[in-house]
Design a protein around this motif. Structure first.
Motif, short mmCIF file in Angstrom:
data_model
loop_
_atom_site.label_atom_id
_atom_site.label_comp_id
_atom_site.label_asym_id
_atom_site.label_seq_id
_atom_site.Cartn_x
_atom_site.Cartn_y
_atom_site.Cartn_z
N GLY A 22 44.04 35.20 41.12
CA GLY A 22 43.79 33.79 41.42
C GLY A 22 43.10 33.06 40.29
N ASN A 23 43.61 33.27 39.06
CA ASN A 23 43.01 32.64 37.87
C ASN A 23 41.55 33.03 37.68
OD1 ASN A 23 45.38 31.24 37.13
ND2 ASN A 23 44.91 29.62 38.59
N GLY A 24 41.22 34.27 38.08
CA GLY A 24 39.86 34.76 37.88
C GLY A 24 38.84 34.30 38.90
N LYS A 25 39.28 33.58 39.92
CA LYS A 25 38.35 33.09 40.93
C LYS A 25 38.14 34.09 42.06
CE LYS A 25 39.51 28.24 40.05
NZ LYS A 25 40.05 26.99 40.64
N TYR A 50 34.27 34.87 44.07
CA TYR A 50 33.04 34.90 43.27
C TYR A 50 32.08 33.79 43.66
CZ TYR A 50 34.84 38.42 39.98
OH TYR A 50 35.29 39.58 39.41
N ASN A 51 32.60 32.58 43.82
CA ASN A 51 31.70 31.44 44.08
C ASN A 51 31.06 31.48 45.46
OD1 ASN A 51 34.11 30.98 45.42
ND2 ASN A 51 34.01 28.75 45.17
N ILE A 52 31.61 32.27 46.37
CA ILE A 52 31.07 32.37 47.73
C ILE A 52 30.23 33.64 47.90
CG2 ILE A 52 31.63 32.56 50.17
CD1 ILE A 52 34.14 30.92 49.61
N HIS A 53 30.83 34.77 47.52
CA HIS A 53 30.18 36.05 47.78
C HIS A 53 29.24 36.51 46.67
CE1 HIS A 53 34.04 36.15 50.10
NE2 HIS A 53 33.20 36.48 51.06
N TRP A 57 27.47 37.01 39.76
CA TRP A 57 27.95 38.34 39.37
C TRP A 57 28.74 38.31 38.06
CZ3 TRP A 57 26.84 42.84 41.99
CH2 TRP A 57 27.59 43.98 41.69
N LYS A 58 29.78 37.52 38.04
CA LYS A 58 30.68 37.48 36.88
C LYS A 58 29.97 36.96 35.64
CE LYS A 58 35.44 36.16 35.82
NZ LYS A 58 36.67 35.52 36.36
N ARG A 74 14.47 44.68 43.83
CA ARG A 74 14.21 43.78 42.70
C ARG A 74 15.43 42.92 42.34
NH1 ARG A 74 11.12 48.06 38.62
NH2 ARG A 74 9.41 48.62 40.07
N THR A 75 16.48 43.01 43.12
CA THR A 75 17.69 42.24 42.81
C THR A 75 17.55 40.81 43.30
OG1 THR A 75 18.73 42.89 44.90
CG2 THR A 75 19.13 44.29 42.99
N PRO A 76 18.33 39.87 42.71
CA PRO A 76 18.35 38.49 43.20
C PRO A 76 18.79 38.44 44.66
CG PRO A 76 19.36 38.64 41.04
CD PRO A 76 19.14 40.04 41.50
N PRO A 77 18.34 37.45 45.42
CA PRO A 77 18.64 37.37 46.86
C PRO A 77 20.12 37.41 47.20
CG PRO A 77 16.91 35.83 46.28
CD PRO A 77 17.42 36.39 44.99
N ASP A 78 20.97 36.67 46.41
CA ASP A 78 22.40 36.62 46.75
C ASP A 78 23.07 37.97 46.55
OD1 ASP A 78 21.96 36.31 44.00
OD2 ASP A 78 23.95 35.44 43.70
#
Length: 334
Positions: A22-25, A50-53, A57-58, A74-78
């Protein structure tokens, strides 16, 4: 099998590969290995946006070339929410690149305990990601070649023109279905012949093999083919040098131009008939119009000759009029 060996060697609980689309999305979990007792997550990760989950990350993978956490706390909340759902305590993720483009990522999870990734482990797993990138690149290249070959064969065999491929010695090495139908000969038999055998006697191009061996440019000419039953028909040939199975060869596309030649003959015949009709019409017009006119001129001349003319000039005019009128009438009936 490779992931199974890698998993046992590294001692991790889960290994996974995600490939973008999907064009990298979007990204999908295409390969996964899980240690005994560890629940798989592949089915639930076939459509990851990527933009939702994973909004960061990317970007982290592209920027830093690696994502790893020794302690999930210690990871970011998302990221923490996603990783907790996968029962992850420690993890390392490496990007996969193909032709310098981000293609996906390779991940290793520890689910039973926290793990501190040392430099030797990180270096080894980076090497694995590079090998995996090369493997995917090779696979994609092979798929593109295969797809290209399938498309070529499809176009090759469904072409309305007869297509021949022959080597520098004139041996036919490949033909399409249309060529076999046109020449009324089986493919297996045609592949045992040379390109000269498809031409009718006296119509074999003498420079075809010279053209092939010397890698000349595109050549277009007209000739005549002969079928296995002896039927001959005109063709227009378009030839060009190609590389076939890593060897020099010539691609020959032959189009049956029987209908075109028949149409040319009909057009020429129509032109000739039209010209003949026009000449006939002109001749009839001359006969129907000029004849009475000349007769009238001759009659008037006789009347003038019988009149009592005293002037010498009038006599000369009458005499010459009679002479010219007679001459014109004689020429009309020649």
């Amino acid at each position: 099998n490779a992931l199974n060996i890698l998993g046992k060697y590294t001692g991790v609980c889960r290994i996974y590969i995600f490939e973008d689309y999907g064009n990298g999305k979007m990204s999908a979990n295409t390969f996964e290995w899980c240690k005994s007792g560890i629940p798989p997550r592949r089915e639930e990760n076939k459509r990851l946006a990527y933009n939702i989950h994973l909004p960061h990350w990317k970007g982290l993978l592209i920027k830093d070339g690696i994502i790893y956490f020794n302690d999930l706390q210690r990871t970011p909340p998302d990221l923490k929410a996603v990783l907790e759902s996968r029962l992850v305590k420690s993890m390392i993720v490496l990007p996969i690149y193909i032709d310098n483009d981000f293609y996906g990522f390779l991940g290793f999870d520890h689910c039973n305990q926290f793990h501190t990734w040392n430099s030797m482990e990180i270096g080894f797993l980076k090497t694995i990601s590079i090998i995996l990138s090369n493997t995917f690149e090779r696979r994609i290249t092979e798929e593109e070649i295969k797809s290209s070959e399938i498309k070529f064969k499809d176009l090759f065999n469904h072409s309305s023109d007869a297509i021949f491929i022959y080597n520098i010695y004139g041996d036919i090495v490949e033909v399409n279905h249309r060529a076999c139908e046109t020449l009324e000969i089986a493919r297996e038999k045609l592949l045992k012949n040379t390109i000269e055998t498809v031409f009718s006697p006296g119509n074999i191009p003498s420079d075809m093999l010279y053209f092939t061996r010397n890698k000349l440019e595109i050549q277009v000419f007209e000739s005549e083919f002969i079928t296995s039953s002896g039927r001959m028909f005109p063709v227009e040939i378009n030839s060009r040098p190609i590389n076939f199975n890593n060897k020099q060869a010539l691609l020959c596309v032959a189009r049956d131009i029987s209908e075109r030649k028949q149409m040319e003959r009909e057009i020429l015949s129509t032109i000739i008939q039209t010209e003949e009709k026009e000449r006939g019409r002109i001749a009839r017009d001359l006969h129907d119009g000029l004849g009475p006119l000349l007769s009238s001129l001759k009659l008037y001349a006789k009347i003038l000759g019988n009149a009592d003319e005293t002037k010498k000039r009038a006599e000369i005019l009458v005499t010459r009029s009679e002479e010219h009128t007679s001459e014109l009438q004689s020429r009309q009936y020649l």
